[in-house]
Design a protein around this motif. Structure first.
Motif, mmCIF file in Angstrom:
data_model
loop_
_atom_site.group_PDB
_atom_site.id
_atom_site.type_symbol
_atom_site.label_atom_id
_atom_site.label_comp_id
_atom_site.label_asym_id
_atom_site.label_seq_id
_atom_site.Cartn_x
_atom_site.Cartn_y
_atom_site.Cartn_z
ATOM 1 N N LYS A 1 14.040 22.988 11.626
ATOM 2 C CA LYS A 1 14.607 21.648 11.588
ATOM 3 C C LYS A 1 15.516 21.454 10.399
ATOM 4 N N GLY B 1 10.954 12.274 4.732
ATOM 5 C CA GLY B 1 10.433 12.960 5.918
ATOM 6 C C GLY B 1 11.156 12.480 7.169
ATOM 7 N N ALA B 2 11.472 11.200 7.185
ATOM 8 C CA ALA B 2 12.288 10.596 8.241
ATOM 9 C C ALA B 2 11.803 10.905 9.649
ATOM 10 N N MET B 3 10.480 11.002 9.816
ATOM 11 C CA MET B 3 9.964 11.331 11.141
ATOM 12 C C MET B 3 10.011 10.105 12.054
ATOM 13 N N CYS C 1 5.327 -1.850 8.506
ATOM 14 C CA CYS C 1 5.894 -0.607 7.993
ATOM 15 C C CYS C 1 7.407 -0.649 8.121
ATOM 16 N N VAL D 1 7.574 8.245 12.894
ATOM 17 C CA VAL D 1 6.413 8.246 13.786
ATOM 18 C C VAL D 1 5.156 7.663 13.156
ATOM 19 N N LEU D 2 5.175 7.533 11.847
ATOM 20 C CA LEU D 2 3.926 7.161 11.194
ATOM 21 C C LEU D 2 3.349 5.826 11.678
ATOM 22 N N LEU E 1 0.840 -1.202 0.000
ATOM 23 C CA LEU E 1 0.000 0.000 0.000
ATOM 24 C C LEU E 1 0.870 1.245 0.000
ATOM 25 N N THR E 2 0.583 2.175 -0.911
ATOM 26 C CA THR E 2 1.294 3.446 -0.866
ATOM 27 C C THR E 2 0.322 4.604 -1.043
ATOM 28 N N THR F 1 0.264 16.822 1.894
ATOM 29 C CA THR F 1 -0.309 16.294 3.147
ATOM 30 C C THR F 1 0.774 16.088 4.208
ATOM 31 N N ASP F 2 0.493 16.477 5.425
ATOM 32 C CA ASP F 2 1.464 16.297 6.505
ATOM 33 C C ASP F 2 1.259 14.926 7.145
ATOM 34 N N LEU G 1 2.187 18.316 14.392
ATOM 35 C CA LEU G 1 3.374 17.630 14.906
ATOM 36 C C LEU G 1 4.589 18.013 14.079
ATOM 37 N N VAL G 2 5.616 18.496 14.754
ATOM 38 C CA VAL G 2 6.901 18.713 14.088
ATOM 39 C C VAL G 2 7.937 17.933 14.887
ATOM 40 N N VAL H 1 16.744 18.957 7.489
ATOM 41 C CA VAL H 1 16.211 17.785 6.787
ATOM 42 C C VAL H 1 17.129 17.359 5.635
ATOM 43 N N SER I 1 11.227 4.102 9.299
ATOM 44 C CA SER I 1 11.278 5.521 8.991
ATOM 45 C C SER I 1 11.393 5.664 7.487
HETATM 46 C C1 FAD Z 1 11.852 16.748 4.683
HETATM 47 C C2 FAD Z 1 10.452 16.522 5.198
HETATM 48 C C3 FAD Z 1 10.131 16.892 6.493
HETATM 49 C C4 FAD Z 1 8.820 16.689 6.980
HETATM 50 N N1 FAD Z 1 8.525 17.098 8.241
HETATM 51 C C5 FAD Z 1 7.235 16.990 8.667
HETATM 52 C C6 FAD Z 1 6.870 17.442 9.973
HETATM 53 O O1 FAD Z 1 7.704 17.912 10.773
HETATM 54 N N2 FAD Z 1 5.550 17.327 10.333
HETATM 55 C C7 FAD Z 1 4.607 16.794 9.501
HETATM 56 O O2 FAD Z 1 3.449 16.724 9.903
HETATM 57 N N3 FAD Z 1 4.948 16.315 8.287
HETATM 58 C C8 FAD Z 1 6.220 16.405 7.851
HETATM 59 N N4 FAD Z 1 6.543 15.931 6.607
HETATM 60 C C9 FAD Z 1 5.539 15.214 5.819
HETATM 61 C C10 FAD Z 1 5.603 13.705 6.105
HETATM 62 O O3 FAD Z 1 6.885 13.205 5.790
HETATM 63 C C11 FAD Z 1 4.585 12.899 5.270
HETATM 64 O O4 FAD Z 1 3.324 13.274 5.610
HETATM 65 C C12 FAD Z 1 4.800 11.413 5.381
HETATM 66 O O5 FAD Z 1 4.276 10.554 4.443
HETATM 67 C C13 FAD Z 1 4.778 10.767 6.796
HETATM 68 O O6 FAD Z 1 5.952 10.989 7.446
HETATM 69 P P1 FAD Z 1 7.353 10.262 7.136
HETATM 70 O O7 FAD Z 1 7.539 10.082 5.708
HETATM 71 O O8 FAD Z 1 8.354 11.070 7.831
HETATM 72 O O9 FAD Z 1 7.095 8.861 7.767
HETATM 73 P P2 FAD Z 1 7.914 7.949 8.775
HETATM 74 O O10 FAD Z 1 7.240 7.963 10.062
HETATM 75 O O11 FAD Z 1 9.377 8.273 8.757
HETATM 76 O O12 FAD Z 1 7.673 6.594 7.986
HETATM 77 C C14 FAD Z 1 7.636 5.332 8.604
HETATM 78 C C15 FAD Z 1 6.925 4.355 7.722
HETATM 79 O O13 FAD Z 1 5.590 4.762 7.488
HETATM 80 C C16 FAD Z 1 5.165 4.312 6.205
HETATM 81 N N5 FAD Z 1 4.797 5.477 5.367
HETATM 82 C C17 FAD Z 1 5.117 6.772 5.550
HETATM 83 N N6 FAD Z 1 4.575 7.529 4.588
HETATM 84 C C18 FAD Z 1 3.893 6.705 3.769
HETATM 85 C C19 FAD Z 1 3.112 6.878 2.589
HETATM 86 N N7 FAD Z 1 2.914 8.063 2.051
HETATM 87 N N8 FAD Z 1 2.545 5.785 2.008
HETATM 88 C C20 FAD Z 1 2.725 4.553 2.572
HETATM 89 N N9 FAD Z 1 3.446 4.327 3.680
HETATM 90 C C21 FAD Z 1 4.019 5.384 4.264
HETATM 91 C C22 FAD Z 1 6.327 3.539 5.620
HETATM 92 O O14 FAD Z 1 6.211 2.187 5.978
HETATM 93 C C23 FAD Z 1 7.498 4.170 6.346
HETATM 94 O O15 FAD Z 1 8.642 3.344 6.391
HETATM 95 C C24 FAD Z 1 7.851 16.109 6.129
HETATM 96 C C25 FAD Z 1 8.205 15.704 4.851
HETATM 97 C C26 FAD Z 1 9.479 15.915 4.366
HETATM 98 C C27 FAD Z 1 9.824 15.458 3.001
#
Ligand code: FAD
Ligand code: FAD
Lengths: 260, 317
Positions: B126, A123-125, A116, A127-128, A60-61, A93-94, B111-112, B128, A119
């Motif tokens: 931040k 976005g490398a959060m 999952c 937390v998702l 799923l993406t 979308t955030d 959330l940040v 990135v 990270s």
């Molecule tokens: C440089 C950068 C900084 C960002 N900072 C913020 C921020 O501070 N606050 C904020 O609200 N948003 C932020 N975003 C947006 C956020 O990255 C996206 O909303 C994102 O899809 C979820 O966060 P993540 O990619 O960091 O997920 P992570 O938590 O790092 O991802 C963990 C796992 O979640 C799953 N996953 C994540 N995204 C998807 C997807 N789109 N489809 C399917 N599976 C997925 C995958 O399995 C992945 O390995 C940022 C984006 C970028 C590019």
């Protein structure tokens, strides 16, 4: 058992990554690929499918057109089918919105286990997966260096700064795996050919019963108000170590910065 | 002044350095109120008060240790409802971020993660893309949740403070929060060195050490720092995974990072690129790590580090 693997399509980290004028990631300028760390999630799901009878794996993406490339890669690795959530309203979308969309898609697909990556590499959060578990009301077993599934529950081993934890959850559950969980396979020629015939469904927000006004850049909880490339660190001084000159330079550096 | 709620973490019953950093940032935005998910001694409360805290709330529940993350997040949600902060600050650890993520879902808050700085209006800075870009982001709803990387600011005490009484707070946890049972916990043997994320100096060794970390450890000890390792060194079994610095290891931003025998792959840089100063020692003058080093030494790490440690000892004598 049905396993849904969440994968993200991300800009290649070894190329120059840039922001677009609207302060979202420029996904046109850089080649994208399946986030490296999601390969480990695909791998764990495939291993579970190989070890058990009657295990179905769906990838799923959530992402723009190009994101099909991430699905394709997972199908080539051996996953049975794919779901692509694609909708123009999703641009920007955030993480709150992304977790809402993923939760709705997981619910529609039906799953006993969601796997999952730990990270994404953009976005490398990190937390998702926890947020998805919270939205689904399922237990979350995150940052698994080891994953086992048997008799309706999953057991993981997770290392944190202070201890090694063993954690047990009843299914359905959300799991995230680290790169310690086991090397991910490369697609074989057979896998690449087979992938062409595998079904991929495309869902939009309407299919998920979500209101476009609740997602996307306009509805984001977190707003990016600035993005600048870091000024070149400007490679500092580089010295060749000759007769102890290297240590001398380090000692001077330590003294000048009052580190010692 | 708005209220800023800070989730404090303790190390050996005293507030961590990372917590004092959060308080220093919190005071820019409003009045800091601290919540601690364990018992708080008078001495610990005094340290918090000396950093400008106006209230100390203590929540205790056996579920915090028996289950993963969710109970802490649920408890924090109830504290937020009671206190009504404009902003919630947590440390960017694996656990801190997960607590923050679940909290944001529960509250419908922005959330940040991984902020390195905070303005008076709550705008977070931040770093990135492996340190390649700096972004600024602001929360768009009533409450904002921000996690801050350790070593982002220097903790500053306030002038003229008075003791603060610890207020016990009771919470009611749901069954859903008890979903992930911790069935075994093997504490890691302490190294006697500061923790990787909190250390102001980190000395890391890579494949170039050939497995001998003696000089890396000696320099870390001489500087009161922590030891780190590249994934190649970890994969070779030379150092435990808990010490890995990088994308899938720990992210560090110390005042000084020393990379010895580390080439500087993007995944390694992702975990150390926000270090304030970088020294690299590598026998290959073309190693990519030199591109971001303030001081690079082309040479054998064992010889160079040995001589540096000897030099430091001579200075102290
Ligand atoms: C440089 C950068 C900084 C960002 N900072 C913020 C921020 O501070 N606050 C904020 O609200 N948003 C932020 N975003 C947006 C956020 O990255 C996206 O909303 C994102 O899809 C979820 O966060 P993540 O990619 O960091 O997920 P992570 O938590 O790092 O991802 C963990 C796992 O979640 C799953 N996953 C994540 N995204 C998807 C997807 N789109 N489809 C399917 N599976 C997925 C995958 O399995 C992945 O390995 C940022 C984006 C970028 C590019
Ligand atoms: C999904 C994924 C996640 C990853 N996560 C991480 C991570 O979190 N952290 C991480 O570090 N890596 C990570 N990596 C691995 C990363 O890509 C590199 O392989 C790794 O960082 C290399 O480690 P190294 O620099 O020690 O080894 P090498 O690249 O082999 O470099 C060794 C260096 O030592 C030098 N050297 C040799 N002998 C000496 C000597 N006597 N004196 C001085 N210098 C000497 C060499 O010139 C060389 O530059 C990850 C990779 C993947 C695919």
């Amino acid at each position: 058992m049905k396993i849904v693997v969440c994968v993200k399509h991300v800009p290649d980290a070894s190329a120059d990554r840039v922001f677009a004028d609207d302060l979202t990631v420029d996904r046109e300028g850089t080649d994208g690929l399946l986030s490296e760390l999601d390969e480990y999630a695909v791998e764990q799901a495939l291993r579970l499918a190989e070890a058990g009878d009657d295990v179905e794996v769906v990838v799923l993406t959530v992402g723009p057109d190009d994101a099909t490339a991430a699905i394709k890669r997972a199908l080539q690795m051996g996953v049975g089918s794919g779901v692509h959530v694609l909708d123009d309203a999703l641009h920007g979308t955030d993480v709150l919105g992304t977790s809402t969309v993923l939760a709705a898609a997981v619910t529609k697909a039906g799953a006993d286990l969601v796997v999952c990556g730990m990270s994404s590499t953009d976005g490398a959060m990190g937390v998702l997966p926890a947020m998805l578990a919270e939205r689904l009301g399922w237990p979350g077993a995150t940052y698994a260096g080891r994953l086992e599934v048997a008799d309706g529950h999953a057991t993981i081993v997770r290392e944190d700064d202070t201890a090694r934890l063993t954690v047990e959850v009843d299914l359905p559950a959300v799991v995230s795996v680290t790169d310690q969980s086991g090397e991910a396979r490369y697609p074989s020629m057979k896998g690449i050919l087979a992938a062409k015939k595998k079904p991929v469904q495309t869902w939009d927000l309407d299919d998920l019963g979500l209101d476009p006004a609740d997602v996307g850049l306009g509805a984001a909880w977190a707003h990016v108000v600035g993005a600048e490339p870091r000024p070149d660190r400007g490679a500092g001084q580089v010295v060749e170590d000759r007769d102890g000159s290297g240590a001398g330079a380090v000692l001077e550096f330590l003294a000048a910065g009052r580190y010692a | 002044m708005p209220t800023v709620l800070v989730l404090a973490t303790f190390a050996d019953a005293v507030p961590s350095r990372a917590t004092l950093e959060l308080l220093t940032l919190a005071r820019r935005v409003g009045d800091p109120v601290v919540v601690v998910l364990e018992e708080v001694s008078e001495a610990a409360a005094a340290v918090l008060a000396a950093h400008g805290v106006t209230r100390v709330l203590s929540v205790q529940d056996p579920a915090f240790d028996a289950y993963l993350v969710a109970p802490k997040s649920e408890a924090l949600t109830q504290v937020v409802d009671a206190v009504g902060p404009a902003l919630v600050l947590l440390t960017s650890s694996v656990e801190g971020k997960e607590v923050a993520g679940r909290l944001a879902v529960r509250l419908g808050a922005s959330l940040v993660t991984d902020a390195v700085d905070l303005d008076a209006d709550g705008t977070a800075t931040k770093s990135v893309f492996a340190g390649g870009w700096t972004t600024r982001a602001r929360g768009g709803r009533d409450v904002g949740v921000v996690t801050v990387k350790p070593n982002s600011v220097t903790p500053e005490p306030v002038e003229g403070w008075s003791p603060v009484a610890v207020e016990p707070v009771a919470v009611t946890l749901s069954d859903a929060a008890r979903g992930a049972r911790i069935t075994a916990r093997d504490p890691r043997a302490g190294s006697g060195r500061p923790g990787l994320t909190e250390a102001t100096v980190v000395v890391s060794g890579g494949r170039g050490t050939g497995g001998d970390f003696a000089e890396v450890e000696a320099l870390a000890d001489a500087l009161g720092g922590a030891v780190g390792a590249s994934r190649a060194a970890v994969d070779a079994g030379w150092y435990p995974h808990a010490y890995q610095v990088g994308q899938t290891g720990t992210t560090v931003s110390p005042q000084l990072y020393v990379a010895a025998g580390i080439s500087g792959a993007i995944q390694h840089r992702a975990g150390m690129q926000t270090s304030k100063a970088v020294v690299a020692i590598n026998s290959d003058g073309e190693a990519p790590i030199f591109a971001l080093a303030d001081l690079g030494v082309v040479g054998d790490l064992h010889e160079v580090l040995d001589a540096v440690v000897a030099g430091l000892k001579a200075d102290q004598a």
